[in-house]
Scaffold this motif. Structure first.
Motif, PDB file in Angstrom:
ATOM      1  N   UNK A  18       0.859  -1.113   0.073  1.00 56.20           N
ATOM      2  CA  UNK A  18      -0.097  -0.064  -0.234  1.00 56.20           C
ATOM      3  C   UNK A  18       0.785   1.396  -0.009  1.00 56.20           C
ATOM      4  N   UNK A  19       2.061   1.129   0.544  1.00 57.44           N
ATOM      5  CA  UNK A  19       3.005   2.345   0.468  1.00 57.44           C
ATOM      6  C   UNK A  19       3.704   2.544  -0.606  1.00 57.44           C
ATOM      7  N   UNK A  20       4.026   1.347  -1.236  1.00 56.05           N
ATOM      8  CA  UNK A  20       4.702   1.291  -2.805  1.00 56.05           C
ATOM      9  C   UNK A  20       3.973   1.624  -3.769  1.00 56.05           C
ATOM     10  N   UNK A  21       2.440   1.334  -3.591  1.00 56.56           N
ATOM     11  CA  UNK A  21       1.714   1.747  -4.927  1.00 56.56           C
ATOM     12  C   UNK A  21       1.763   3.133  -5.205  1.00 56.56           C
ATOM     13  N   UNK A  22       1.670   3.915  -3.749  1.00 59.69           N
ATOM     14  CA  UNK A  22       1.589   5.407  -3.875  1.00 59.69           C
ATOM     15  C   UNK A  22       2.805   5.858  -4.543  1.00 59.69           C
ATOM     16  N   UNK A  23       3.870   5.468  -3.812  1.00 64.90           N
ATOM     17  CA  UNK A  23       5.404   5.824  -4.447  1.00 64.90           C
ATOM     18  C   UNK A  23       5.588   5.640  -5.840  1.00 64.90           C
ATOM     19  N   UNK A  24       5.063   4.474  -6.268  1.00 64.97           N
ATOM     20  CA  UNK A  24       5.474   4.115  -7.771  1.00 64.97           C
ATOM     21  C   UNK A  24       4.394   4.444  -8.823  1.00 64.97           C
ATOM     22  N   UNK A  25       3.121   4.740  -8.137  1.00 59.55           N
ATOM     23  CA  UNK A  25       1.923   4.781  -9.035  1.00 59.55           C
ATOM     24  C   UNK A  25       1.503   3.507  -9.812  1.00 59.55           C
ATOM     25  N   UNK A  26       1.730   2.288  -9.232  1.00 62.00           N
ATOM     26  CA  UNK A  26       1.141   0.983  -9.675  1.00 62.00           C
ATOM     27  C   UNK A  26       0.196   0.490  -8.949  1.00 62.00           C
ATOM     28  N   UNK A  27      -0.603  -0.458  -9.265  1.00 58.97           N
ATOM     29  CA  UNK A  27      -1.452  -1.051  -8.346  1.00 58.97           C
ATOM     30  C   UNK A  27      -0.982  -2.238  -7.615  1.00 58.97           C
ATOM     31  N   UNK A  28      -1.510  -2.513  -6.358  1.00 59.62           N
ATOM     32  CA  UNK A  28      -1.440  -3.702  -5.750  1.00 59.62           C
ATOM     33  C   UNK A  28      -2.222  -4.644  -6.304  1.00 59.62           C
ATOM     34  N   UNK A  75      -6.027  -1.867 -17.557  1.00 62.72           N
ATOM     35  CA  UNK A  75      -5.346  -0.923 -18.145  1.00 62.72           C
ATOM     36  C   UNK A  75      -4.276  -0.364 -17.079  1.00 62.72           C
ATOM     37  N   UNK A  76      -4.768  -0.407 -15.748  1.00 60.14           N
ATOM     38  CA  UNK A  76      -3.860   0.170 -14.723  1.00 60.14           C
ATOM     39  C   UNK A  76      -2.554  -0.627 -14.518  1.00 60.14           C
ATOM     40  N   UNK A  77      -2.785  -1.871 -14.994  1.00 58.75           N
ATOM     41  CA  UNK A  77      -1.618  -2.715 -14.640  1.00 58.75           C
ATOM     42  C   UNK A  77      -0.432  -2.511 -15.899  1.00 58.75           C
TER      43      UNK A  77
END
Ligand code: AMP
Length: 189
Positions: A18-28, A75-77
């Motif tokens: 959840x922290x990394x998805x914000x940092x990298x802009x990619x989904x969990x 698309x988000x992946x």
């Protein structure tokens, strides 16, 4: 960035994802979360998976491979993803290799998070108190079973990904922010 977070229940995969998805802009992409929403929505998948998830066993490879393959088409992946709780068996890892090859993409890293068994039990019991028993599989008996299954079926993935040169190991006993920093540093190597 295409990443797998690998580690036993309570290692902190969901927290870090959840922290990394914000940092990298990619989904969990958490197969556990997808299964839990299917269970609470009582979809056909949820009805099929409920008993298995509640008793702490693994859902069949065919089911989870299908979930992941379909989700990765979204698309988000496209810019990347963080897999959390998948793969959990060598067969799933091989299926993932094939799924990614068909899509023409590669993994960047597999981050193993290590935490000692007593701390895992402590964290999961704490999680179950905080969520007011929302997860039927977060009790001590089922947790011990899940840890056993992790050792037998999932731990071999460490050697599998080490062999591919993708494995990074971080100490998951550190505070959350330190683990995040260690993961970012490991990925940047
Ligand atoms: P998790 O939230 O990752 O701890 O997963 C919770 C439960 O969902 C597991 O104990 C399994 O019953 C099921 N599950 C999640 N991911 C997988 C997977 N990759 N393979 C099989 N079962 C899974």
């Amino acid at each position: 960035m295409r990443l797998i977070l690998l580690g036993p229940p309570g290692a902190g995969k969901g927290t870090q994802a959840k922290i990394l998805l914000e940092a990298y802009g990619i989904p969990q992409l958490s197969t556990g979360d997808i299964l839990r929403s299917a269970i609470s929505a009582r979809t056909p998948l949820g009805l099929e998976a409920k008993a298995v998830v509640d008793r702490g066993d693994l859902v069949s490879d065919a089911i989870v491979n299908g979930i992941v393959s379909e989700r990765l088409d979204a698309e988000d992946c496209k810019p990347g993803f963080i897999l959390d709780g998948f793969p959990r068996t060598i067969a799933q890892a091989e299926a993932l290799d094939q799924i990614l090859a068909e899509k023409g993409v590669r993994l960047d890293a597999v981050v193993e998070m290590t935490v000692n068994p007593d701390e895992l039990v402590r964290r999961v019991i704490q999680r179950s108190k905080e969520s007011d028993g929302a997860r039927a599989d977060d009790n001590e008996d089922v947790l011990r079973k899940r840890l056993g299954i992790y050792q037998e079926q999932t731990a071999p993935l460490v050697a599998y990904y080490r062999g591919k040169g993708l494995l990074k190991t971080v100490d998951g006993m550190e505070p959350v922010e330190s683990v995040t920093a260690a993961i970012k540093a490991a990925i940047a190597q």
